[in-house]
Design an enzyme around this catalytic site. Structure first.
Site, PDB file in Angstrom:
ATOM      1  N   ARG A   1     -14.103  -5.009  15.422  1.00 19.53           N
ATOM      2  CA  ARG A   1     -13.118  -4.017  15.851  1.00 19.53           C
ATOM      3  C   ARG A   1     -13.826  -2.683  16.013  1.00 19.53           C
ATOM      4  O   ARG A   1     -14.573  -2.275  15.119  1.00 19.53           O
ATOM      5  CB  ARG A   1     -11.990  -3.899  14.824  1.00 19.53           C
ATOM      6  CG  ARG A   1     -10.811  -3.085  15.314  1.00 19.53           C
ATOM      7  CD  ARG A   1      -9.771  -2.871  14.220  1.00 19.53           C
ATOM      8  NE  ARG A   1     -10.090  -1.702  13.406  1.00 19.53           N
ATOM      9  CZ  ARG A   1      -9.243  -1.146  12.543  1.00 19.53           C
ATOM     10  NH1 ARG A   1      -8.048  -1.667  12.357  1.00 19.53           N
ATOM     11  NH2 ARG A   1      -9.600  -0.087  11.849  1.00 19.53           N
TER      12      ARG A   1
ATOM     13  N   GLU B   1       1.384  -6.830  11.456  1.00 15.75           N
ATOM     14  CA  GLU B   1       0.948  -6.658  10.082  1.00 15.75           C
ATOM     15  C   GLU B   1       2.016  -6.019   9.205  1.00 15.75           C
ATOM     16  O   GLU B   1       1.974  -6.161   7.981  1.00 15.75           O
ATOM     17  CB  GLU B   1      -0.345  -5.846  10.014  1.00 15.75           C
ATOM     18  CG  GLU B   1      -0.218  -4.380  10.344  1.00 15.75           C
ATOM     19  CD  GLU B   1      -1.552  -3.649  10.248  1.00 15.75           C
ATOM     20  OE1 GLU B   1      -1.610  -2.630   9.548  1.00 15.75           O
ATOM     21  OE2 GLU B   1      -2.531  -4.111  10.853  1.00 15.75           O
TER      22      GLU B   1
ATOM     23  N   TRP C   1       2.046   7.070  12.343  1.00  9.79           N
ATOM     24  CA  TRP C   1       0.673   7.017  11.845  1.00  9.79           C
ATOM     25  C   TRP C   1       0.084   5.635  12.110  1.00  9.79           C
ATOM     26  O   TRP C   1      -1.021   5.498  12.554  1.00  9.79           O
ATOM     27  CB  TRP C   1       0.603   7.299  10.317  1.00  9.79           C
ATOM     28  CG  TRP C   1      -0.827   7.218   9.867  1.00  9.79           C
ATOM     29  CD1 TRP C   1      -1.808   8.140  10.072  1.00  9.79           C
ATOM     30  CD2 TRP C   1      -1.452   6.127   9.185  1.00  9.79           C
ATOM     31  NE1 TRP C   1      -3.014   7.701   9.561  1.00  9.79           N
ATOM     32  CE2 TRP C   1      -2.815   6.455   9.011  1.00  9.79           C
ATOM     33  CE3 TRP C   1      -1.012   4.892   8.709  1.00  9.79           C
ATOM     34  CZ2 TRP C   1      -3.737   5.617   8.366  1.00  9.79           C
ATOM     35  CZ3 TRP C   1      -1.896   4.046   8.075  1.00  9.79           C
ATOM     36  CH2 TRP C   1      -3.248   4.400   7.915  1.00  9.79           C
TER      37      TRP C   1
ATOM     38  N   ASP D   1      -6.129  -3.389   1.476  1.00 10.45           N
ATOM     39  CA  ASP D   1      -4.900  -3.347   0.692  1.00 10.45           C
ATOM     40  C   ASP D   1      -4.375  -4.743   0.385  1.00 10.45           C
ATOM     41  O   ASP D   1      -3.324  -4.889  -0.233  1.00 10.45           O
ATOM     42  CB  ASP D   1      -3.830  -2.500   1.394  1.00 10.45           C
ATOM     43  CG  ASP D   1      -3.458  -3.015   2.772  1.00 10.45           C
ATOM     44  OD1 ASP D   1      -4.212  -3.829   3.326  1.00 10.45           O
ATOM     45  OD2 ASP D   1      -2.404  -2.606   3.287  1.00 10.45           O
TER      46      ASP D   1
ATOM     47  N   HIS E   1      -3.548  -9.869   9.276  1.00  5.44           N
ATOM     48  CA  HIS E   1      -4.017  -8.642   8.633  1.00  5.44           C
ATOM     49  C   HIS E   1      -4.927  -9.002   7.461  1.00  5.44           C
ATOM     50  O   HIS E   1      -4.673  -9.953   6.732  1.00  5.44           O
ATOM     51  CB  HIS E   1      -2.777  -7.878   8.147  1.00  5.44           C
ATOM     52  CG  HIS E   1      -3.055  -6.584   7.463  1.00  5.44           C
ATOM     53  ND1 HIS E   1      -3.729  -5.546   8.060  1.00  5.44           N
ATOM     54  CD2 HIS E   1      -2.703  -6.147   6.219  1.00  5.44           C
ATOM     55  CE1 HIS E   1      -3.786  -4.525   7.220  1.00  5.44           C
ATOM     56  NE2 HIS E   1      -3.169  -4.867   6.097  1.00  5.44           N
TER      57      HIS E   1
ATOM     58  N   TYR F   1      -7.534   7.869  13.185  1.00  9.43           N
ATOM     59  CA  TYR F   1      -7.299   6.623  12.463  1.00  9.43           C
ATOM     60  C   TYR F   1      -8.483   5.665  12.631  1.00  9.43           C
ATOM     61  O   TYR F   1      -9.018   5.501  13.723  1.00  9.43           O
ATOM     62  CB  TYR F   1      -6.028   5.926  12.968  1.00  9.43           C
ATOM     63  CG  TYR F   1      -5.962   4.490  12.503  1.00  9.43           C
ATOM     64  CD1 TYR F   1      -5.596   4.186  11.199  1.00  9.43           C
ATOM     65  CD2 TYR F   1      -6.341   3.451  13.337  1.00  9.43           C
ATOM     66  CE1 TYR F   1      -5.588   2.884  10.741  1.00  9.43           C
ATOM     67  CE2 TYR F   1      -6.345   2.144  12.899  1.00  9.43           C
ATOM     68  CZ  TYR F   1      -5.966   1.860  11.599  1.00  9.43           C
ATOM     69  OH  TYR F   1      -5.974   0.568  11.153  1.00  9.43           O
TER      70      TYR F   1
ATOM     71  N   ARG G   1       0.137 -11.097  13.624  1.00 11.99           N
ATOM     72  CA  ARG G   1      -0.723 -10.595  12.547  1.00 11.99           C
ATOM     73  C   ARG G   1      -0.024 -10.553  11.178  1.00 11.99           C
ATOM     74  O   ARG G   1      -0.494  -9.900  10.255  1.00 11.99           O
ATOM     75  CB  ARG G   1      -1.233  -9.197  12.908  1.00 11.99           C
ATOM     76  CG  ARG G   1      -2.300  -9.283  13.980  1.00 11.99           C
ATOM     77  CD  ARG G   1      -2.994  -7.995  14.285  1.00 11.99           C
ATOM     78  NE  ARG G   1      -3.183  -7.084  13.203  1.00 11.99           N
ATOM     79  CZ  ARG G   1      -4.121  -7.186  12.254  1.00 11.99           C
ATOM     80  NH1 ARG G   1      -4.941  -8.241  12.241  1.00 11.99           N
ATOM     81  NH2 ARG G   1      -4.228  -6.268  11.312  1.00 11.99           N
TER      82      ARG G   1
ATOM     83  N   GLU H   1      -8.811 -10.886  10.185  1.00  8.72           N
ATOM     84  CA  GLU H   1      -9.412  -9.607   9.821  1.00  8.72           C
ATOM     85  C   GLU H   1     -10.072  -9.732   8.454  1.00  8.72           C
ATOM     86  O   GLU H   1      -9.526 -10.351   7.538  1.00  8.72           O
ATOM     87  CB  GLU H   1      -8.334  -8.524   9.788  1.00  8.72           C
ATOM     88  CG  GLU H   1      -8.864  -7.131   9.443  1.00  8.72           C
ATOM     89  CD  GLU H   1      -7.764  -6.081   9.429  1.00  8.72           C
ATOM     90  OE1 GLU H   1      -8.078  -4.894   9.535  1.00  8.72           O
ATOM     91  OE2 GLU H   1      -6.577  -6.469   9.323  1.00  8.72           O
TER      92      GLU H   1
ATOM     93  N   ASN I   1       0.813  -1.210   0.000  1.00  7.39           N
ATOM     94  CA  ASN I   1       0.000   0.000   0.000  1.00  7.39           C
ATOM     95  C   ASN I   1       0.852   1.269   0.000  1.00  7.39           C
ATOM     96  O   ASN I   1       1.658   1.498   0.902  1.00  7.39           O
ATOM     97  CB  ASN I   1      -0.915  -0.006   1.232  1.00  7.39           C
ATOM     98  CG  ASN I   1      -2.105   0.916   1.077  1.00  7.39           C
ATOM     99  OD1 ASN I   1      -2.200   1.664   0.108  1.00  7.39           O
ATOM    100  ND2 ASN I   1      -3.020   0.852   2.033  1.00  7.39           N
TER     101      ASN I   1
ATOM    102  N   HIS J   1     -14.986  -4.083  10.859  1.00  2.00           N
ATOM    103  CA  HIS J   1     -14.560  -2.795  11.406  1.00  2.00           C
ATOM    104  C   HIS J   1     -15.772  -1.898  11.641  1.00  2.00           C
ATOM    105  O   HIS J   1     -16.397  -1.438  10.688  1.00  2.00           O
ATOM    106  CB  HIS J   1     -13.619  -2.091  10.428  1.00  2.00           C
ATOM    107  CG  HIS J   1     -12.271  -2.731  10.321  1.00  2.00           C
ATOM    108  ND1 HIS J   1     -11.170  -2.049   9.858  1.00  2.00           N
ATOM    109  CD2 HIS J   1     -11.839  -3.980  10.623  1.00  2.00           C
ATOM    110  CE1 HIS J   1     -10.120  -2.866   9.865  1.00  2.00           C
ATOM    111  NE2 HIS J   1     -10.509  -4.034  10.327  1.00  2.00           N
TER     112      HIS J   1
ATOM    113  N   HIS K   1      -2.591   1.249  16.566  1.00  2.00           N
ATOM    114  CA  HIS K   1      -1.834   1.680  15.384  1.00  2.00           C
ATOM    115  C   HIS K   1      -0.504   2.320  15.748  1.00  2.00           C
ATOM    116  O   HIS K   1      -0.133   3.374  15.222  1.00  2.00           O
ATOM    117  CB  HIS K   1      -2.677   2.618  14.504  1.00  2.00           C
ATOM    118  CG  HIS K   1      -2.522   2.339  13.039  1.00  2.00           C
ATOM    119  ND1 HIS K   1      -1.949   3.223  12.164  1.00  2.00           N
ATOM    120  CD2 HIS K   1      -2.846   1.249  12.310  1.00  2.00           C
ATOM    121  CE1 HIS K   1      -1.950   2.707  10.957  1.00  2.00           C
ATOM    122  NE2 HIS K   1      -2.477   1.495  11.018  1.00  2.00           N
TER     123      HIS K   1
ATOM    124  N   ASP L   1      -7.566  -1.263  17.509  1.00  2.00           N
ATOM    125  CA  ASP L   1      -6.254  -1.027  16.909  1.00  2.00           C
ATOM    126  C   ASP L   1      -5.690   0.292  17.424  1.00  2.00           C
ATOM    127  O   ASP L   1      -6.252   1.359  17.177  1.00  2.00           O
ATOM    128  CB  ASP L   1      -6.389  -0.990  15.386  1.00  2.00           C
ATOM    129  CG  ASP L   1      -5.046  -0.919  14.672  1.00  2.00           C
ATOM    130  OD1 ASP L   1      -4.012  -0.885  15.362  1.00  2.00           O
ATOM    131  OD2 ASP L   1      -5.040  -0.907  13.429  1.00  2.00           O
TER     132      ASP L   1
ATOM    133  N   GLU M   1      -4.388  -4.070  19.343  1.00  2.00           N
ATOM    134  CA  GLU M   1      -3.466  -4.314  18.232  1.00  2.00           C
ATOM    135  C   GLU M   1      -2.413  -3.221  18.138  1.00  2.00           C
ATOM    136  O   GLU M   1      -2.729  -2.035  18.298  1.00  2.00           O
ATOM    137  CB  GLU M   1      -4.282  -4.370  16.936  1.00  2.00           C
ATOM    138  CG  GLU M   1      -3.474  -4.522  15.672  1.00  2.00           C
ATOM    139  CD  GLU M   1      -4.353  -4.416  14.446  1.00  2.00           C
ATOM    140  OE1 GLU M   1      -3.792  -4.153  13.359  1.00  2.00           O
ATOM    141  OE2 GLU M   1      -5.585  -4.582  14.550  1.00  2.00           O
TER     142      GLU M   1
END
Length: 402
Positions: free
Chosen positions: A147, A262, A402, A316, A312, A159, A283, A339, A37, A122, A212, A210, A236
């Site tokens: 999630r 991931e 991020w 993407d 994951h 996010y 993951r 997921e 991605n 999600h 992130h 998550d 996560e």
């Protein structure tokens, strides 16, 4: 049987995908996902310019040898571009092997260990109330795990929160969108989100979240401790995993399960986390961790240390990768959860597939190989469209994860 063609197909049916199509002299074809991605063309070039020419004339049945040829035979090893390219080749060869054998790939991996693959969706929203409505929608669809991600008061964007609730895609701009972040505001919000969700949906629904990579180890420990009474299935990526010792600090302060991996590319990225039992779910996924062959090595190591799988599965990953993941998921003994972010109808038209969702489970197709094809004529109608993932800054302007 010999490989006579290895072709890279780049298409954008709503988002960018890179697919490797390998053809043998008997006319058997295999597909591998090569999507990274925001860096798709780097992998496409690596495959087209460096890997594909080396495949011509090789025996497609020698999957293990080909994996090591591409890994050990390259002095510059590992990294997301290299391992995604190797994954594409490996996955395509497993697809071919299944077609030659007349069996779905999971049968070549030892057969079923379960009837279906438990997946999570999600649920997100700007407010807690919006999230609860989305959780209700997923439970109505039959999901047993969800999630939950919520907007953080005082932050303009967060996010995991999107306008399109079912088809979330963060890579959506020609230049990276700059978001802002406050861990202090976030840490106040998440327990409220979990409390409200448990109050409405009770104890049986699995709830995931998550982080992130955004917290420090001690902040992640605080978060885990604050959520224990709500029994999360996992949190996560609580911290960036470059400093793996940081997970030891989290473990000392909370029993909330941890999932990570991931962005991992190899078994060496997660060796310490697994062998020291610093995580509960790994993951790593087919497309970014070297294909079915290498992912199985990671999962087998994890099984020795009571770590379960939780691959994951965002948008993407093309349907080629999702199908490959399901064939692994259905076979490995230490499966945890998968997921599952649904692809758009257009993506599904470009990649017709045999896997299906029913009653909270995904089921791999029974077609020989992976059970996924690519409509090349339709794919050609959607050329590559540059898109970047966002970047993140703290309120004072400092760059952040991020």
């Amino acid at each position: 049987m010999k490989i006579v063609d290895a072709r890279v197909i780049v298409t954008c049916p709503g988002r960018n995908f890179v697919t490797l199509k390998i053809t043998t002299d008997d006319g058997v074809t295999g597909l591998g996902d090569a999507t990274l991605n925001g860096r798709e063309l780097a992998v496409a070039s690596y495959l087209r310019d460096h890997v594909a020419p080396l495949l011509i004339g090789r025996d497609p049945a020698r999957i293990e040898d080909t994996w090591n040829y591409l890994y050990r035979g390259a002095y510059w090893r590992r990294g997301p571009v290299t391992m995604t390219a190797i994954a594409a080749v490996d996955t395509a060869l497993w697809d071919i092997k299944g077609k030659v054998a007349g069996l779905p790939v999971y049968q070549l991996l030892g057969g079923r260990s379960r009837d279906g693959v438990t997946v999570y969706g999600h649920a997100n929203g700007e407010t807690v109330a919006e999230v609860l409505d989305e959780v209700a929608r997923y439970t109505e669809l039959g999901y047993k795990a969800v999630r939950v991600q919520c907007g953080v008061p005082g932050l303009p964007v967060t996010y995991g929160v999107s306008q399109d609730k079912m088809f979330y895609e963060p890579a959506a701009a020609r230049r990276p969108v700059e978001a802002t972040w406050s861990s202090e505001k976030y840490l106040r919000m998440v327990p409220e989100l979990f409390a409200a969700t448990r109050d409405r949906f009770g104890p049986d629904l699995h709830l995931l979240h998550d982080v992130h990579h955004r917290l420090t180890p001690i902040e992640a420990a605080r978060l885990g401790a604050s959520l224990e009474e709500y029994a999360p299935f996992w949190i996560e990526d609580p911290v960036p995993a470059e400093l793996q010792e940081g997970f030891r600090l989290i473990r000392q302060h909370t029993t909330t399960p941890i999932a990570v991996g991931e962005v991992f590319n190899s078994i060496w990225d997660c060796q310490q986390l697994i062998t020291e039992q610093l995580i509960d779910y790994i993951r790593a996924t087919v497309v970014h961790a070297g294909g079915i062959t290498h992912l199985r090595r990671i999962f087998d190591l994890a099984a020795l240390y009571h770590v379960r799988t939780g691959s994951h599965g965002a948008t993407d990953l093309s349907p080629v990768c999702m199908s490959a993941a399901l064939h692994v998921d259905i076979a490995v003994p230490n499966f945890g959860i998968q997921e599952y972010m649904r692809h758009t109808e257009l993506t599904d038209e470009v990649f017709p597939h045999g896997y299906r969702f029913a009653d909270g489970y995904l089921h791999p197709g029974e077609e020989p190989g992976l059970g996924v094809e690519i409509d090349e004529k339709l794919a050609a109608r959607y050329p590559y469209d540059p898109a970047y993932l966002p970047v993140n800054r703290l309120l004072d302007g400092s760059m952040h994860h991020w």
